[in-house]
Design a protein around this motif. Structure first.
Motif, mmCIF file in Angstrom:
data_model
loop_
_atom_site.group_PDB
_atom_site.id
_atom_site.type_symbol
_atom_site.label_atom_id
_atom_site.label_comp_id
_atom_site.label_asym_id
_atom_site.label_seq_id
_atom_site.Cartn_x
_atom_site.Cartn_y
_atom_site.Cartn_z
ATOM 1 N N GLY A 225 39.366 95.048 -20.929
ATOM 2 C CA GLY A 225 40.798 95.967 -20.757
ATOM 3 C C GLY A 225 40.972 96.961 -20.357
ATOM 4 O O GLY A 225 40.589 98.085 -21.126
ATOM 5 N N THR A 226 42.218 97.106 -19.838
ATOM 6 C CA THR A 226 43.343 98.027 -19.025
ATOM 7 C C THR A 226 44.639 97.776 -19.244
ATOM 8 O O THR A 226 44.999 97.047 -19.094
ATOM 9 C CB THR A 226 42.280 98.877 -17.561
ATOM 10 O OG1 THR A 226 42.965 99.729 -17.894
ATOM 11 C CG2 THR A 226 42.601 97.464 -16.777
ATOM 12 N N HIS A 227 45.420 98.572 -19.622
ATOM 13 C CA HIS A 227 47.003 98.084 -19.601
ATOM 14 C C HIS A 227 46.845 99.228 -18.159
ATOM 15 O O HIS A 227 46.682 101.142 -17.983
ATOM 16 C CB HIS A 227 47.243 99.358 -20.665
ATOM 17 C CG HIS A 227 49.083 98.905 -20.362
ATOM 18 N ND1 HIS A 227 49.583 100.238 -21.184
ATOM 19 C CD2 HIS A 227 49.830 98.682 -19.534
ATOM 20 C CE1 HIS A 227 50.482 99.789 -20.877
ATOM 21 N NE2 HIS A 227 51.431 98.298 -19.450
ATOM 22 N N ASP A 228 46.938 98.374 -17.110
ATOM 23 C CA ASP A 228 47.334 98.453 -15.844
ATOM 24 C C ASP A 228 49.296 99.148 -16.032
ATOM 25 O O ASP A 228 49.980 97.690 -15.360
ATOM 26 C CB ASP A 228 46.695 97.876 -14.669
ATOM 27 C CG ASP A 228 47.297 97.942 -13.585
ATOM 28 O OD1 ASP A 228 47.439 99.059 -13.011
ATOM 29 O OD2 ASP A 228 47.079 97.364 -12.629
ATOM 30 N N GLN A 229 49.559 100.131 -16.378
ATOM 31 C CA GLN A 229 50.950 100.643 -16.420
ATOM 32 C C GLN A 229 51.365 100.405 -14.976
ATOM 33 O O GLN A 229 52.548 100.426 -14.658
ATOM 34 C CB GLN A 229 50.911 102.242 -16.691
ATOM 35 C CG GLN A 229 50.648 101.938 -18.309
ATOM 36 C CD GLN A 229 51.560 102.744 -19.065
ATOM 37 O OE1 GLN A 229 52.345 103.279 -19.080
ATOM 38 N NE2 GLN A 229 49.467 102.924 -19.508
ATOM 39 N N ASN A 230 50.984 100.295 -13.653
ATOM 40 C CA ASN A 230 51.538 100.422 -12.874
ATOM 41 C C ASN A 230 51.349 99.575 -11.562
ATOM 42 O O ASN A 230 51.207 100.195 -10.759
ATOM 43 C CB ASN A 230 51.144 102.123 -11.791
ATOM 44 C CG ASN A 230 49.344 102.945 -11.313
ATOM 45 O OD1 ASN A 230 48.569 101.582 -12.072
ATOM 46 N ND2 ASN A 230 48.948 103.571 -10.669
#
Length: 141
Positions: free
Chosen positions: A87-92
């Motif tokens: 999982g990743t936090h795709d901030q943009n």
């Protein structure tokens, strides 16, 4: 006429193939992530087996909005086997993990089992088994 027949057969086979696939009964994997630093962007989760982990396209992927630093995402109809989740936090919101020139990730991430990592995640550390019951997992970013 031959082309029309081929198109009809292809359409029907696709329909029946999808109908058969949707009838497959598998388990659900519900993933909760509670320590997200902000509500910007989305969280992206990908489900992998050993063959696809860090090497190829995921078996399944899900995307969720972040609400109050938390997401709950469910993968449905997962057949028994050994899997891992990244999982990743795709901030943009560019639908991928971003990296600094040094190769270090710019965005927070985590994998199933929450191993302590000193480098890229490894399948052996992140793997879990799906058997005949639904799973609830927590991933820490």
């Amino acid at each position: 006429m031959k082309t029309l027949t081929s198109i009809i057969l292809l359409t029907l086979s696709t329909f029946f193939g999808n109908a058969q696939e949707s009838e497959e009964k598998g388990q659900s994997i519900t993933v909760t992530i509670e320590n997200i630093t902000n509500n910007n962007g989305h969280v992206l989760l990908t489900l992998h087996n050993e063959t696809t982990f860090m090497k190829a396209a995921p078996l399944k992927s899900e995307k969720s909005e972040i609400k109050e630093g938390k997401v709950i995402i469910t993968f449905k109809n997962i057949l028994p086997g050994t899997y891992a989740i990244i999982g990743t936090h795709d901030q943009n919101d560019n639908n991928r993990m971003d990296f600094y020139d040094t190769g270090m990730p710019k965005e927070s991430y985590g994998v199933s089992n929450n191993p302590v990592m000193y480098g890229p995640p490894e399948f052996a550390q992140a793997k879990f088994m799906v058997t005949n019951k639904n799973l609830d997992l927590n991933i820490t970013f």
